[in-house]
Motif scaffolding. Structure first.
Motif, PDB file in Angstrom:
ATOM      1  N   ASP A 179       0.825  -1.216   0.000  1.00  0.00           N
ATOM      2  CA  ASP A 179       0.000   0.000   0.000  1.00  0.00           C
ATOM      3  C   ASP A 179       0.852   1.256   0.000  1.00  0.00           C
ATOM      4  OD1 ASP A 179       0.944  -0.058   2.662  1.00  0.00           O
ATOM      5  OD2 ASP A 179      -0.892   0.884   3.416  1.00  0.00           O
ATOM      6  N   ARG A 180       2.160   1.103   0.011  1.00  0.00           N
ATOM      7  CA  ARG A 180       3.050   2.265   0.007  1.00  0.00           C
ATOM      8  C   ARG A 180       3.578   2.519  -1.404  1.00  0.00           C
ATOM      9  NH1 ARG A 180       4.475  -0.720   4.653  1.00  0.00           N
ATOM     10  NH2 ARG A 180       4.426   0.459   6.621  1.00  0.00           N
ATOM     11  N   SER A 181       3.819   3.786  -1.704  1.00  0.00           N
ATOM     12  CA  SER A 181       4.423   4.148  -2.980  1.00  0.00           C
ATOM     13  C   SER A 181       5.945   4.053  -2.870  1.00  0.00           C
ATOM     14  CB  SER A 181       4.024   5.569  -3.363  1.00  0.00           C
ATOM     15  OG  SER A 181       4.637   6.503  -2.490  1.00  0.00           O
ATOM     16  N   ALA A 182       6.625   4.342  -3.970  1.00  0.00           N
ATOM     17  CA  ALA A 182       8.090   4.313  -3.963  1.00  0.00           C
ATOM     18  C   ALA A 182       8.666   5.286  -2.945  1.00  0.00           C
ATOM     19  CB  ALA A 182       8.623   4.623  -5.359  1.00  0.00           C
ATOM     20  N   ASP A 183       7.959   6.405  -2.709  1.00  0.00           N
ATOM     21  CA  ASP A 183       8.409   7.392  -1.727  1.00  0.00           C
ATOM     22  C   ASP A 183       7.849   7.135  -0.334  1.00  0.00           C
ATOM     23  OD1 ASP A 183       9.941   8.694  -3.580  1.00  0.00           O
ATOM     24  OD2 ASP A 183       8.433  10.205  -4.064  1.00  0.00           O
ATOM     25  N   GLY A 184       7.134   6.026  -0.160  1.00  0.00           N
ATOM     26  CA  GLY A 184       6.682   5.640   1.163  1.00  0.00           C
ATOM     27  C   GLY A 184       5.313   6.143   1.562  1.00  0.00           C
ATOM     28  N   ASN A 185       4.572   6.775   0.645  1.00  0.00           N
ATOM     29  CA  ASN A 185       3.244   7.284   0.980  1.00  0.00           C
ATOM     30  C   ASN A 185       2.209   6.163   0.921  1.00  0.00           C
ATOM     31  OD1 ASN A 185       4.004  10.020   1.341  1.00  0.00           O
ATOM     32  ND2 ASN A 185       4.057  10.308  -0.885  1.00  0.00           N
ATOM     33  N   ALA A 186       1.343   6.105   1.936  1.00  0.00           N
ATOM     34  CA  ALA A 186       0.323   5.064   2.005  1.00  0.00           C
ATOM     35  C   ALA A 186      -0.888   5.445   1.170  1.00  0.00           C
ATOM     36  CB  ALA A 186      -0.093   4.833   3.453  1.00  0.00           C
ATOM     37  N   LEU A 187      -1.640   4.439   0.759  1.00  0.00           N
ATOM     38  CA  LEU A 187      -2.870   4.660   0.001  1.00  0.00           C
ATOM     39  C   LEU A 187      -3.900   5.411   0.824  1.00  0.00           C
ATOM     40  CD1 LEU A 187      -3.517   1.140  -1.573  1.00  0.00           C
ATOM     41  CD2 LEU A 187      -2.867   3.198  -2.818  1.00  0.00           C
ATOM     42  N   ASP A 188      -4.746   6.193   0.131  1.00  0.00           N
ATOM     43  CA  ASP A 188      -5.935   6.745   0.774  1.00  0.00           C
ATOM     44  C   ASP A 188      -7.183   6.017   0.282  1.00  0.00           C
ATOM     45  OD1 ASP A 188      -6.250   7.721  -1.788  1.00  0.00           O
ATOM     46  OD2 ASP A 188      -5.987   9.828  -1.252  1.00  0.00           O
ATOM     47  N   SER A 189      -6.989   4.843  -0.336  1.00  0.00           N
ATOM     48  CA  SER A 189      -8.097   4.013  -0.813  1.00  0.00           C
ATOM     49  C   SER A 189      -7.728   2.555  -0.552  1.00  0.00           C
ATOM     50  CB  SER A 189      -8.341   4.258  -2.305  1.00  0.00           C
ATOM     51  OG  SER A 189      -7.175   3.979  -3.057  1.00  0.00           O
ATOM     52  N   THR A 190      -8.519   1.633  -1.083  1.00  0.00           N
ATOM     53  CA  THR A 190      -8.237   0.216  -0.886  1.00  0.00           C
ATOM     54  C   THR A 190      -7.612  -0.405  -2.124  1.00  0.00           C
ATOM     55  OG1 THR A 190     -10.457  -0.406  -1.597  1.00  0.00           O
ATOM     56  CG2 THR A 190     -10.117  -0.036   0.764  1.00  0.00           C
TER      57      THR A 190
END
Length: 386
Positions: free
Chosen positions: A177-188
């Motif tokens: 659920d994390r992006s390459a920069d470490g941000n988590a999803l705000d959806s499923t």
């Protein structure tokens, strides 16, 4: 924009005549008939030549393809940059041996292939895609500067099938659920399938599910062969709604299958040949942590440690390490657990830990050649079943 809001354009329809093009060479791929597919193309062929520029050619062909396209990769592709898998497309090799995507020496990539939402650092999950019938070669020996993951999935309703995934310093397949920069999803990020793959020689986990919230749920992991992982064969941070079935796991350093946050989870018909083969610790053939509020099933698995037990380690062949909150409900039945003569391990280990308790039905399991067939520890209530 999240995947829920994206739609496939009506222009891509069965009536459209399929156009097959070969992407223009950029330092290695063979020249073709067009610099990119026409707007109504349904198939794009990229022929690699195992040379510098293969990755750039593939990424350009994908970027110029329309939604609904099938990207066909052919030959051995030398990859020095991550391939971005745009959603609403299918990616196919000619066969496992006919298409080989190999990390170039010294590339030290974070991932060989990855969802667009992971690469682009989107807040929403990526649109669905399919990947099948090719080999991903991490060339671990030639890339010691980075723990490269083979395929990173940050897309919902995605299907991965028929891959050979070998020699990655990180995890072979990682759902996150994390992006390459470490941000988590705000959806499923739900409703995907990882089926029929061979995953070998991963430095970390063969299959890793990395969920910092509660979004990567309700997937299927089935019919895979997972061998020689440095850590766990299968490591699932959030197994809520998952079906983990008929996988063959062997030769792993730590746990064969580790599943946290069981909630309506099924783990069945898996074959574990060996686990806990590196280092010292508490190792599980199938290790579980259970959430309250739903019920889960562990059934018909075969769990062995055919290479024996390492001195100084504790072996729990099937076990509940803790209940995370509330009262967990779990049925464990029809499993076959066997040690070797002199084994010190525990066949079935159940503990709720600091959780509210475990309501457990454990029946019809065959346990033999182990020091302790079953151990019940903290806050476990046995039910006879019905």
């Amino acid at each position: 924009m999240t995947a829920w809001a994206r739609r496939r354009p009506a222009a891509i329809a069965a009536a459209v005549v399929t156009a097959v093009v070969t992407a223009v060479a950029l330092g290695g791929c063979a020249s073709g008939t067009s610099a990119g597919p026409p707007a109504d193309a349904a198939s794009v062929v990229v022929r690699c030549a195992n040379a510098v520029g293969d990755a750039a050619s593939i990424n350009e062909a994908i970027a110029r393809s329309p939604e609904g396209a099938e990207i066909v990769l052919s030959g051995t592709c030398a990859l020095s940059e991550t391939i971005t898998l745009r959603g609403d497309r299918a990616y196919r090799g000619e066969s496992r041996t006919g298409t080989v995507l190999r990390q170039s020496d010294g590339a030290d990539l974070p991932a060989l292939l990855a969802s667009d939402s992971w690469v682009d650092d989107d807040r929403g999950t990526g649109p669905p895609f399919t990947v099948r019938d090719m080999t991903l070669d991490g060339n671990r020996a030639g890339n010691t500067g980075s723990a490269t993951d083979g395929l990173v999935i940050r897309s919902w309703k995605t299907s991965v099938e028929g891959l050979d995934v070998e020699a990655f310093g990180g995890s072979g397949i990682r759902v996150t659920d994390r992006s390459a920069d470490g941000n988590a999803l705000d959806s499923t990020q739900v409703n995907g399938r990882i089926v029929g793959n061979v995953i070998t020689g991963s430095g970390r986990h063969g299959v890793q599910v990395d969920d910092s919230g509660n979004g990567v749920t309700d997937w299927q992991l089935a019919d895979n062969w997972i061998a020689d992982s440095g850590l766990d064969g299968v490591h699932v941070d959030n197994s809520a709604g998952w079906m983990i079935n008929r996988n063959h796991v062997y030769g792993v350093g730590n746990n064969a299958i580790w599943a946290d946050r069981l909630y309506g989870t099924t783990i069945s018909d898996n074959y574990v040949e060996g686990f806990g083969e590196i280092g010292t610790g508490i190792w599980y053939g199938i290790g579980l942590q259970v959430n309250g509020g739903a019920a889960s099933t562990v059934a018909n698995n075969r769990v062995f440690a055919l290479e024996g037990e390492r001195e100084g380690s504790t072996y729990r062949y099937i076990g509940v390490a803790r209940v995370n909150y509330g009262v967990g409900v779990l049925a464990v039945s029809g499993n076959t657990v066997r040690g070797i003569p002199g084994a010190r391990g525990v066949g079935l280990y159940y503990s709720a830990g600091e959780g509210g308790g475990l309501d457990l039905t454990s029946v019809g399991n065959a346990v033999t050649d182990l020091a302790a067939p079953r151990i019940l520890e903290r806050n476990v209530t046995m039910s006879p079943g019905f």
